[in-house]
Design a protein around this motif. Structure first.
Motif, PDB file in Angstrom:
ATOM      1  N   THR A  22       1.128  11.954   8.866  1.00  0.00           N
ATOM      2  CA  THR A  22       0.373  10.710   8.710  1.00  0.00           C
ATOM      3  C   THR A  22       1.094   9.750   7.776  1.00  0.00           C
ATOM      4  O   THR A  22       1.137   8.537   8.030  1.00  0.00           O
ATOM      5  CB  THR A  22      -1.040  11.006   8.191  1.00  0.00           C
ATOM      6  OG1 THR A  22      -1.698  11.909   9.079  1.00  0.00           O
ATOM      7  CG2 THR A  22      -1.866   9.725   8.098  1.00  0.00           C
ATOM      8  N   CYS A  23       1.679  10.261   6.704  1.00  0.00           N
ATOM      9  CA  CYS A  23       2.484   9.410   5.829  1.00  0.00           C
ATOM     10  C   CYS A  23       3.616   8.752   6.621  1.00  0.00           C
ATOM     11  O   CYS A  23       3.873   7.546   6.484  1.00  0.00           O
ATOM     12  CB  CYS A  23       3.069  10.226   4.673  1.00  0.00           C
ATOM     13  SG  CYS A  23       1.910  10.670   3.375  1.00  0.00           S
ATOM     14  N   THR A  24       4.278   9.558   7.449  1.00  0.00           N
ATOM     15  CA  THR A  24       5.372   9.040   8.267  1.00  0.00           C
ATOM     16  C   THR A  24       4.891   7.937   9.199  1.00  0.00           C
ATOM     17  O   THR A  24       5.519   6.878   9.318  1.00  0.00           O
ATOM     18  CB  THR A  24       6.004  10.183   9.083  1.00  0.00           C
ATOM     19  OG1 THR A  24       6.525  11.161   8.192  1.00  0.00           O
ATOM     20  CG2 THR A  24       7.123   9.671   9.967  1.00  0.00           C
ATOM     21  N   GLN A  80       0.860  -1.172   0.000  1.00  0.00           N
ATOM     22  CA  GLN A  80       0.000   0.000   0.000  1.00  0.00           C
ATOM     23  C   GLN A  80       0.905   1.232   0.000  1.00  0.00           C
ATOM     24  O   GLN A  80       2.066   1.165   0.408  1.00  0.00           O
ATOM     25  CB  GLN A  80      -0.907  -0.008   1.231  1.00  0.00           C
ATOM     26  CG  GLN A  80      -1.800  -1.247   1.296  1.00  0.00           C
ATOM     27  CD  GLN A  80      -2.671  -1.267   2.526  1.00  0.00           C
ATOM     28  OE1 GLN A  80      -3.791  -0.753   2.520  1.00  0.00           O
ATOM     29  NE2 GLN A  80      -2.163  -1.856   3.599  1.00  0.00           N
ATOM     30  N   TRP A  81       0.359   2.371  -0.434  1.00  0.00           N
ATOM     31  CA  TRP A  81       1.185   3.553  -0.655  1.00  0.00           C
ATOM     32  C   TRP A  81       0.604   4.751   0.093  1.00  0.00           C
ATOM     33  O   TRP A  81      -0.605   4.840   0.306  1.00  0.00           O
ATOM     34  CB  TRP A  81       1.266   3.884  -2.150  1.00  0.00           C
ATOM     35  CG  TRP A  81       1.809   2.750  -2.960  1.00  0.00           C
ATOM     36  CD1 TRP A  81       1.108   1.698  -3.499  1.00  0.00           C
ATOM     37  CD2 TRP A  81       3.177   2.524  -3.305  1.00  0.00           C
ATOM     38  NE1 TRP A  81       1.958   0.845  -4.147  1.00  0.00           N
ATOM     39  CE2 TRP A  81       3.238   1.319  -4.054  1.00  0.00           C
ATOM     40  CE3 TRP A  81       4.349   3.223  -3.060  1.00  0.00           C
ATOM     41  CZ2 TRP A  81       4.421   0.809  -4.553  1.00  0.00           C
ATOM     42  CZ3 TRP A  81       5.544   2.721  -3.554  1.00  0.00           C
ATOM     43  CH2 TRP A  81       5.574   1.518  -4.305  1.00  0.00           C
ATOM     44  N   ALA A  82       1.477   5.677   0.445  1.00  0.00           N
ATOM     45  CA  ALA A  82       1.045   6.930   1.066  1.00  0.00           C
ATOM     46  C   ALA A  82       1.730   8.090   0.362  1.00  0.00           C
ATOM     47  O   ALA A  82       2.933   8.030   0.074  1.00  0.00           O
ATOM     48  CB  ALA A  82       1.380   6.952   2.558  1.00  0.00           C
ATOM     49  N   TYR A 115      -3.034   6.065   0.195  1.00  0.00           N
ATOM     50  CA  TYR A 115      -3.475   7.015   1.204  1.00  0.00           C
ATOM     51  C   TYR A 115      -2.924   8.391   0.849  1.00  0.00           C
ATOM     52  O   TYR A 115      -1.720   8.589   0.805  1.00  0.00           O
ATOM     53  CB  TYR A 115      -2.956   6.621   2.588  1.00  0.00           C
ATOM     54  CG  TYR A 115      -3.400   5.254   3.053  1.00  0.00           C
ATOM     55  CD1 TYR A 115      -4.682   5.040   3.534  1.00  0.00           C
ATOM     56  CD2 TYR A 115      -2.525   4.171   2.997  1.00  0.00           C
ATOM     57  CE1 TYR A 115      -5.099   3.788   3.958  1.00  0.00           C
ATOM     58  CE2 TYR A 115      -2.922   2.909   3.422  1.00  0.00           C
ATOM     59  CZ  TYR A 115      -4.213   2.725   3.903  1.00  0.00           C
ATOM     60  OH  TYR A 115      -4.608   1.491   4.322  1.00  0.00           O
ATOM     61  N   GLU A 116      -3.826   9.336   0.589  1.00  0.00           N
ATOM     62  CA  GLU A 116      -3.409  10.715   0.321  1.00  0.00           C
ATOM     63  C   GLU A 116      -3.614  11.514   1.595  1.00  0.00           C
ATOM     64  O   GLU A 116      -4.747  11.704   2.053  1.00  0.00           O
ATOM     65  CB  GLU A 116      -4.232  11.305  -0.814  1.00  0.00           C
ATOM     66  CG  GLU A 116      -3.857  12.747  -1.138  1.00  0.00           C
ATOM     67  CD  GLU A 116      -4.815  13.374  -2.132  1.00  0.00           C
ATOM     68  OE1 GLU A 116      -5.104  12.717  -3.137  1.00  0.00           O
ATOM     69  OE2 GLU A 116      -5.281  14.494  -1.863  1.00  0.00           O
ATOM     70  N   ARG A 139       2.271   0.104   7.499  1.00  0.00           N
ATOM     71  CA  ARG A 139       0.995   0.116   6.792  1.00  0.00           C
ATOM     72  C   ARG A 139       1.131   0.551   5.343  1.00  0.00           C
ATOM     73  O   ARG A 139       0.302   0.213   4.501  1.00  0.00           O
ATOM     74  CB  ARG A 139       0.022   1.051   7.528  1.00  0.00           C
ATOM     75  CG  ARG A 139      -1.375   1.148   6.931  1.00  0.00           C
ATOM     76  CD  ARG A 139      -2.102  -0.158   6.941  1.00  0.00           C
ATOM     77  NE  ARG A 139      -2.282  -0.670   8.305  1.00  0.00           N
ATOM     78  CZ  ARG A 139      -2.800  -1.851   8.598  1.00  0.00           C
ATOM     79  NH1 ARG A 139      -3.168  -2.662   7.605  1.00  0.00           N
ATOM     80  NH2 ARG A 139      -2.924  -2.240   9.854  1.00  0.00           N
ATOM     81  N   ALA A 140       2.191   1.303   5.018  1.00  0.00           N
ATOM     82  CA  ALA A 140       2.344   1.815   3.661  1.00  0.00           C
ATOM     83  C   ALA A 140       3.802   2.114   3.363  1.00  0.00           C
ATOM     84  O   ALA A 140       4.611   2.309   4.272  1.00  0.00           O
ATOM     85  CB  ALA A 140       1.500   3.084   3.465  1.00  0.00           C
TER      86      ALA A 140
END
Length: 320
Positions: free
Chosen positions: A236-238, A201-203, A230-231, A245-246
């Motif tokens: 949150t990306c971190t 999964q990607w962020a 996830y955008e 998770r991503a």
């Protein structure tokens, strides 16, 4: 990084410029070249504009693109509104400059690694004010309107220079790396194939360039379609990367947070150009460009992973 999916939008002057460019060029591919965009990115933007306006604006075939009746209506309005907006812009800039307070540097920037270093360097000479946004189009418009002097932004490596009244300089050409948790299998690798991340999964952080199309095409060349994306914001990306998770796509000058490892993608399937745009009347342009490049060199020096990668890929890095 720019997003992989865009929200519903309102009609803006830049959309009318796109419609006018396609009509004037007679094809989407020629308009993309004129606007400095990748053709898939322009096609995607045109589809979004058509959704906002309620119907197709052009009939497209192997002979080119011809306006529909709705397209003719939009073009007629665009050819009145765009010159009027330009006249208002020029008049506002003249007024703002005539009544400006103590001269300083007004800089807008999207997510990037060198704004702090650039501000530090410029502030030693003059006052500096900053404005940040995920939208490079918003920032570019603010410079065109004279509300900012410079915009520090980026574009996919294969896209052209943005169109409009701004002057642009390339600060650097950087690869896109990925951030993974220390416990991720890729964390132990010197570099990883994009195809090895097919099940991830990607962020990503928001943006409005063509990075979404470039990423999708890179994944297609690697033989897969990316999964959940996830955008969201940088913290949150971190977090999503830290908990496994991503995988996060990042600029090579990024400084990983605790618990994360930055890993190069083999063959640099994604590239990112740092760009500095300026208003035609912006002060000290040559010097500011030089300071931006020095700030980028500093950012590279703080990244052992990128510095090591550059020894094997010397065509990347800070622009001459």
């Amino acid at each position: 990084m720019p997003p992989l999916y865009l929200p519903v939008m309102d009609l803006e002057l830049r959309h009318l410029r796109i419609v006018r460019a396609v009509a004037d060029a007679g094809s989407v591919s020629k308009a993309a070249s004129t606007l400095g965009l990748a053709q898939p990115a322009l096609t995607a933007q045109l589809k979004r504009i058509e959704r906002v306006l309620g119907g197709a604006l052009f009939e497209r075939d192997r002979h080119g693109a011809r306006p529909t009746r709705l397209g003719e209506l939009v073009l007629a309005r665009a050819r009145v509104l765009l010159p009027a907006a330009k006249e208002l812009q020029d008049e506002a800039v003249r007024f703002a400059h005539a009544h400006a307070p103590t001269p300083g540097y007004r800089i807008g920037a999207t997510n990037g690694p060198i704004l702090g270093g650039l501000v530090d360097r410029l502030a030693a000479e003059r006052p500096v004010s900053t404005y940040t946004s995920w939208s490079s189009h918003e920032l570019t418009s603010m410079v065109e309107l004279g509300r900012l002097d410079y915009v520090l932004t980026g574009a996919c490596g294969d896209s052209g220079t943005p169109s409009g009244s701004l002057a642009w300089d390339t600060i650097s050409l950087d690869p896109v790396f990925c951030l993974v948790a220390e416990t991720h299998p890729a964390a132990k690798e010197k570099e990883v194939e994009l195809s090895d991340l097919a099940d991830e999964q990607w962020a990503v952080t928001p943006g409005d360039g063509c990075f979404d199309d470039c990423f999708a095409m890179a994944c297609a060349r690697a033989g897969f379609t990316p999964g959940t994306i996830y955008e969201t914001d940088v913290p949150t990306c971190t977090h999503l990367a830290q908990v496994g998770r991503a995988v996060v796509l990042c600029q090579a000058t990024h400084q990983p947070a605790q618990g994360l490892v930055m890993v190069p993608l083999a063959g640099a399937p994604l590239r990112w150009r740092q760009l500095l745009g300026r208003h035609p009347t912006a002060a000290d342009a040559t010097w500011v460009v030089t300071q931006a490049k020095e700030a980028h060199r500093d950012a590279v020096s703080r990244s052992p992973t990128y510095s090591d990668w550059l020894t094997r890929n010397p065509t990347y890095g800070t622009a001459p």
